[in-house]
Design an enzyme around this catalytic site. Sequence first.
Site, short mmCIF file in Angstrom:
data_model
loop_
_atom_site.label_atom_id
_atom_site.label_comp_id
_atom_site.label_asym_id
_atom_site.label_seq_id
_atom_site.Cartn_x
_atom_site.Cartn_y
_atom_site.Cartn_z
CB SER A 188 -5.60 -6.78 1.41
OG SER A 188 -5.92 -6.27 0.14
NE ARG A 196 -1.28 0.59 -5.57
CZ ARG A 196 -1.71 0.13 -6.73
NH1 ARG A 196 -1.13 0.49 -7.85
NH2 ARG A 196 -2.74 -0.70 -6.77
CG ASP A 253 -5.70 -8.79 -1.84
OD1 ASP A 253 -6.53 -9.52 -1.26
OD2 ASP A 253 -4.47 -8.90 -1.67
MG MG Z 1 -0.89 -7.89 -3.91
#
Ligand code: MG
Length: 922
Positions: A608, A547, A662
């Site tokens: 991440s 995103r 994250d």
């Molecule tokens: Mg997640």
Amino acid sequence: QIQRALRSLGIPLDRLHIMKGHMIQDMCKGLSRETHAQAKVRMLPTYICSTPNGTEKGNFLVVELCQNQVRTLLVTLYGDGNMSPQMMYKIFDMPEGIMQGEGEALFDFIAQCVSQFLAETTSPETSSSEERLPLGFVFPFTCRQTQLDKAELLSWSKGFSCSGVVGKDVVQMLQSAINKQEVGSNGSGGQWLSPWRGWKSSPGQLSHVDVVALMNDTVGTMMTCCMEGRPCEIAMVADKGSNCCFMAEAYLVEMAEETSGRMCVNTEWGCFGDDGTLNDIFTPYDESVDEESSNPGEKRFEKMVGTLYLGEIVRHALIGLTAEKAIFAGTDITVLKEKGVFTIQHILDIINNEEGTSDVKRVLEVLGLQASERDCGRVQQICRAVVGRAATLHAVGLAAILSYMCQTRDMETLMVNVGVDGELFKGYSRFEEILQSVSRLLSPECMATFLPSKDGSGRGAAMVTAVALRLAAQRRVVNEVLGPLRLTRADLEKVQALMRQEMERGLGKHTNATASVRMLPTYVSHTPDGTERGDFLALDLGGTNFRVLVVRVTEDGISMASEIYVIPVAIMQGTGEALFDHIIDCIVDFQRKQNLMTQTLPLGFTFSFPCQQVGLDKALLLTWTKGFTASGCVGQDVVQLLREAAHRKQHSGLQVVALLNDTVGTMMSCGYDDPKCEIGLIVGTGTNACYMEEMKNVGTVEGDEGRMCINMEWGAFGDNGCLDHLFTHFDRVVDETTINPGKQRFEKLISGMYLGEIVRQILLVMTEKQLLFQGRASAKLQTRNIFQTKFLSTIELSNGLALRHIRAILNELELEASFEDSVVMREVCQAVSLRAAQLCAAGLAAVVEKMRENRGLEQLSVSVGVDGTLYKLHPRFSQNLQKTLKDLAPNCDVSFHLSEDGSGKGAALVAAVASRTARAGQ
Ligand code: MG
Ligand code: ADP
């Protein structure tokens, strides 16, 4: 007058509906703990939680106490679906006076019967063999049962009134009598053998007989009707008295501790109406019957439907009508004045003949009544009305149970088998038809199929006994299988200590290389303080989606807009250049759409994947995971790769200020609202955590001042073998079939990617052990990853209400599952998710305790920002986690906040905090 009398015996449909409603209300009252004591419909728990499934086998003894008789029965089951049980029985007549004598004498007599029966039926080898012989005891009186083999007699009925039994455990009394019998037969016990006819001189050995179950005759009937793998979940006995039992959702039976599965409830519905709810349908005849009975005002429903009373109702109707001169004009009816002269048999003889009245005339003549042709017709009409009403009222009760079952099982329609027995059912030809049509009318959503009980309740009692033993054996095996997954407090303390040890090793400059918990520095040294302002760009790569976001942090809070972009597999697995070029293209597209082309916004990058960070904006990729393999990236600075791509694409307005994991994003986004939030936790596809550590403890980064957020990468905890003692067979199988065997061992016990698979492995083993699905696993169930972790949430949420959802899952897996299968499945899911939550708590306990010690506090108050669908959507995970943490770290006061979009919001906040602290530092 005749018409009026007949009308008073008929009950209009709307009235039947109201009665059904009352019955349901009374049933609920009986089931509820608060109102049970006052309830008229007692709804007694029977502790029978399972119906036969056909695998039962062995020898089972039954002794049934009946009116004037003791029946003994030996049933041999072959585990063949109970198609052809072998049965031997013997009926003993009860000696005069024993029904009203001493309780001890009654039970001694029953034990004698058992002994005599065994002597006659079993060969010397079997009776002296080591094998235990389980006995089921059919005891058709109202008892308060607290276990299958513990039942306190509440009151005698049916002509029994033995002393010293009410309030006692009748199972215990029978077992004592049996034990005594054995002593007697070895020595001085001869005196019991003589008084009654037909005793053999040497009674059977009873030392191996165990009374394992006690039940009511209704329950026995239900079980008798469970044949050929076809469950029967309601039984009705329409006899001298009337009663009904059914399988209720166990959690609704509040008087019993059992909360999972179902339990048979003995309604004792004969007392329905004792609080006045039936007053408006009582006729003067009912009132007279009640007044003349031995218990006026009690068992009002039974007195309208039990065959003991139907003759009496007719008798009073005839007396009344004669007085009104509507019948037997000029005839002497003194014979009708005598209580009990008119019996159910008379009624049945009168009504079962459809043609003519000659039978009626004969019956009345035998009674001593001279009846005209017209009288005969009228008597027949009255009899039909009384019996028809009894059948209708049975149907009302049944309809109440049907609708109640349908509702509480959360089903739109209910199909169920109803076992039926009793004199009225057998003798009255239209009984079943009325039962069927009236219950259909009152409960159109339910479809009952009636199964006449062929062998009374005895065989059913053997089944109950067999099922009880089968369940006990099953329980042992279930515990054996799930035992290794059940962690003690000591186990969890050990995990906590090991985690602490690995954390220290991960932080140490020299031990870091071999620690299983990497403890990666993040260069994030401050959590938000709420004064951050500005517009930021954020990237989120490595979660479920890629995103791009714009995040606006203002005095009024945080707002954002985002766009999801697809990363084609060809790019994920192509060159690094192509990957980062693609990312820049997406950013440009996003900036165009958001009208942000002219601005240069600080950018935070949530990335991440495990990185060795050397600065807030400098992070070397350690390894790709989650399907990425883009070449030329491992070992490179990810931020630099992004900058180079921007350069290639001539995109100059990009200012990458931070790269973060994250977990850090999650901590930061919660930290904006709660300054105490200094821990981030993820329990989604994988699991990981970060927290604020003292710089002086971080041996891998220069400097001793202040704190730094440490990305623990705790999923790899145990990869050095320190958790090997915890791994079960199932964990090892799951690990071996992953793409990274031996890696992320802690994560594989906890996170969404694996829990379903662990459950599936357990189900396979349980099926193999014949504990589930009748020993047959579907091909689907043998497919890897077919059992999704979200199934655990659905299955564990169900308390009977959501059983439909379990069914849907099972259908998807092409499994033929019985209700009990689903109960066992739920237990499996619970064991797996509980362990996951507890292990996660043990890890967190190590974290919070370390933080507390770091700061030299008696008591630490800290918040955790959490993200991850497993944590958020599983019905019990968060509760179990928090409860265990409280237990393991009692000096830490930990609160949990769900993070909303930690990756986006968190990335912006890291960028914001970085610019705030940079400004402050200038
Ligand atoms: Mg997640
Ligand atoms: P990610 O960790 O990739 O960012 P999520 O936090 O959404 O993604 O977690 C996805 C995981 O959550 C999946 O692996 C799935 O197993 C699990 N999951 C999805 N739905 C549920 C649910 N209803 N209950 C429990 N776990 C779920």
